[in-house]
Design an enzyme around this catalytic site. Structure first.
Site, short mmCIF file in Angstrom:
data_model
loop_
_atom_site.label_atom_id
_atom_site.label_comp_id
_atom_site.label_asym_id
_atom_site.label_seq_id
_atom_site.Cartn_x
_atom_site.Cartn_y
_atom_site.Cartn_z
N ASP A 30 21.37 -53.47 -42.12
CA ASP A 30 21.77 -52.53 -41.06
C ASP A 30 22.02 -53.32 -39.77
O ASP A 30 21.26 -54.21 -39.40
CB ASP A 30 20.67 -51.49 -40.83
CG ASP A 30 21.18 -50.28 -40.07
OD1 ASP A 30 21.24 -49.19 -40.66
OD2 ASP A 30 21.53 -50.43 -38.88
N ILE A 31 23.08 -52.96 -39.08
CA ILE A 31 23.48 -53.67 -37.86
C ILE A 31 22.49 -53.40 -36.72
O ILE A 31 22.41 -54.18 -35.76
CB ILE A 31 24.93 -53.25 -37.48
CG1 ILE A 31 25.61 -54.34 -36.69
CG2 ILE A 31 24.97 -51.91 -36.78
CD1 ILE A 31 27.12 -54.14 -36.57
N ASN A 86 19.79 -39.83 -44.81
CA ASN A 86 20.16 -38.78 -43.87
C ASN A 86 21.35 -38.03 -44.44
O ASN A 86 22.33 -38.65 -44.88
CB ASN A 86 20.51 -39.38 -42.51
CG ASN A 86 19.31 -40.00 -41.83
OD1 ASN A 86 18.20 -39.50 -41.95
ND2 ASN A 86 19.53 -41.09 -41.12
N GLY A 92 20.82 -35.80 -39.36
CA GLY A 92 20.92 -37.04 -38.59
C GLY A 92 21.89 -38.05 -39.14
O GLY A 92 21.89 -39.22 -38.74
N HIS A 99 24.59 -43.31 -48.09
CA HIS A 99 23.84 -44.58 -48.08
C HIS A 99 22.35 -44.30 -48.13
O HIS A 99 21.87 -43.31 -47.57
CB HIS A 99 24.20 -45.42 -46.85
CG HIS A 99 24.10 -44.69 -45.55
ND1 HIS A 99 25.08 -43.83 -45.10
CD2 HIS A 99 23.13 -44.68 -44.61
CE1 HIS A 99 24.72 -43.33 -43.94
NE2 HIS A 99 23.54 -43.82 -43.61
N HIS A 101 18.91 -45.90 -46.92
CA HIS A 101 18.26 -46.92 -46.09
C HIS A 101 17.00 -47.40 -46.81
O HIS A 101 16.24 -46.59 -47.35
CB HIS A 101 17.77 -46.32 -44.76
CG HIS A 101 18.84 -45.83 -43.85
ND1 HIS A 101 19.28 -46.57 -42.77
CD2 HIS A 101 19.54 -44.67 -43.81
CE1 HIS A 101 20.19 -45.87 -42.11
NE2 HIS A 101 20.38 -44.71 -42.72
P1 AMP Z 1 22.86 -42.66 -40.68
O1 AMP Z 1 24.27 -42.22 -40.97
O2 AMP Z 1 22.25 -41.95 -39.51
O3 AMP Z 1 21.96 -42.65 -41.88
O4 AMP Z 1 22.87 -44.17 -40.23
C1 AMP Z 1 23.97 -45.00 -40.21
C2 AMP Z 1 23.46 -46.40 -40.10
O5 AMP Z 1 24.53 -47.29 -40.25
C3 AMP Z 1 22.78 -46.74 -38.77
O6 AMP Z 1 21.45 -47.19 -39.04
C4 AMP Z 1 23.66 -47.85 -38.20
O7 AMP Z 1 22.91 -48.83 -37.52
C5 AMP Z 1 24.32 -48.42 -39.46
N1 AMP Z 1 25.61 -49.04 -39.24
C6 AMP Z 1 26.67 -48.52 -38.57
N2 AMP Z 1 27.70 -49.38 -38.60
C7 AMP Z 1 27.28 -50.47 -39.32
C8 AMP Z 1 27.89 -51.69 -39.70
N3 AMP Z 1 29.15 -51.98 -39.35
N4 AMP Z 1 27.17 -52.56 -40.42
C9 AMP Z 1 25.90 -52.29 -40.76
N5 AMP Z 1 25.27 -51.14 -40.45
C10 AMP Z 1 25.95 -50.24 -39.72
#
Ligand code: AMP
Ligand code: ZN
Length: 110
Positions: A30-31, A86, A92, A99, A101
């Site tokens: 995760d970024i 999520n 959220g 995905h 986490h």
């Molecule tokens: P969520 O949709 O709330 O479950 O989370 C989306 C996740 O994607 C967040 O934790 C972001 O930090 C992560 N994220 C968004 N863009 C990138 C990226 N380019 N590379 C890695 N992680 C990402």
């Protein structure tokens, strides 16, 4: 999905710190990590969210869950890890490509 950031990662169009890849799934860090180790596993085919998963995705979703403990261990999460999916705006979700986490190992080092 031309506008999906995770599809772009799958296609190699934007970079990611990948930790596992096969023909069906991709795992990358995760970024913006919530923990010392924080990565996600995604299906390569675009699925918006868990709400949009269908019976034909059953094996793919099972594969992702079975991969989680293996990759967590490889990342040093020997004593356990958390998983989070999520789903939808109310859940959220920010990136609408399904995905899972996986995180653990204490607070993120930023
Ligand atoms: P969520 O949709 O709330 O479950 O989370 C989306 C996740 O994607 C967040 O934790 C972001 O930090 C992560 N994220 C968004 N863009 C990138 C990226 N380019 N590379 C890695 N992680 C990402
Ligand atoms: Zn996508």
């Amino acid at each position: 999905m031309s506008n999906c950031i995770f599809c772009k990662i799958v296609a190699g169009e934007i970079p990611a710190r990948k930790l596992y890849e096969d023909e069906d799934v991709l795992a990358f860090h995760d970024i913006n990590p919530m923990a010392r180790v924080h990565f996600m596993i995604i299906p390569k085919p675009h699925i918006d969210s868990l709400t949009d998963a269908a019976p034909e995705h059953q094996a793919l979703l099972g594969k992702i869950l079975l991969l989680a403990p293996r990759l967590a261990k490889e990342q040093g999460l020997d004593s356990g890890f958390k998983t989070l999916i999520n789903t939808g705006r109310g859940g959220g979700q920010e990136v609408f490509h399904l995905h899972v986490h996986i995180f653990g190992g204490g607070p993120a080092v930023k």
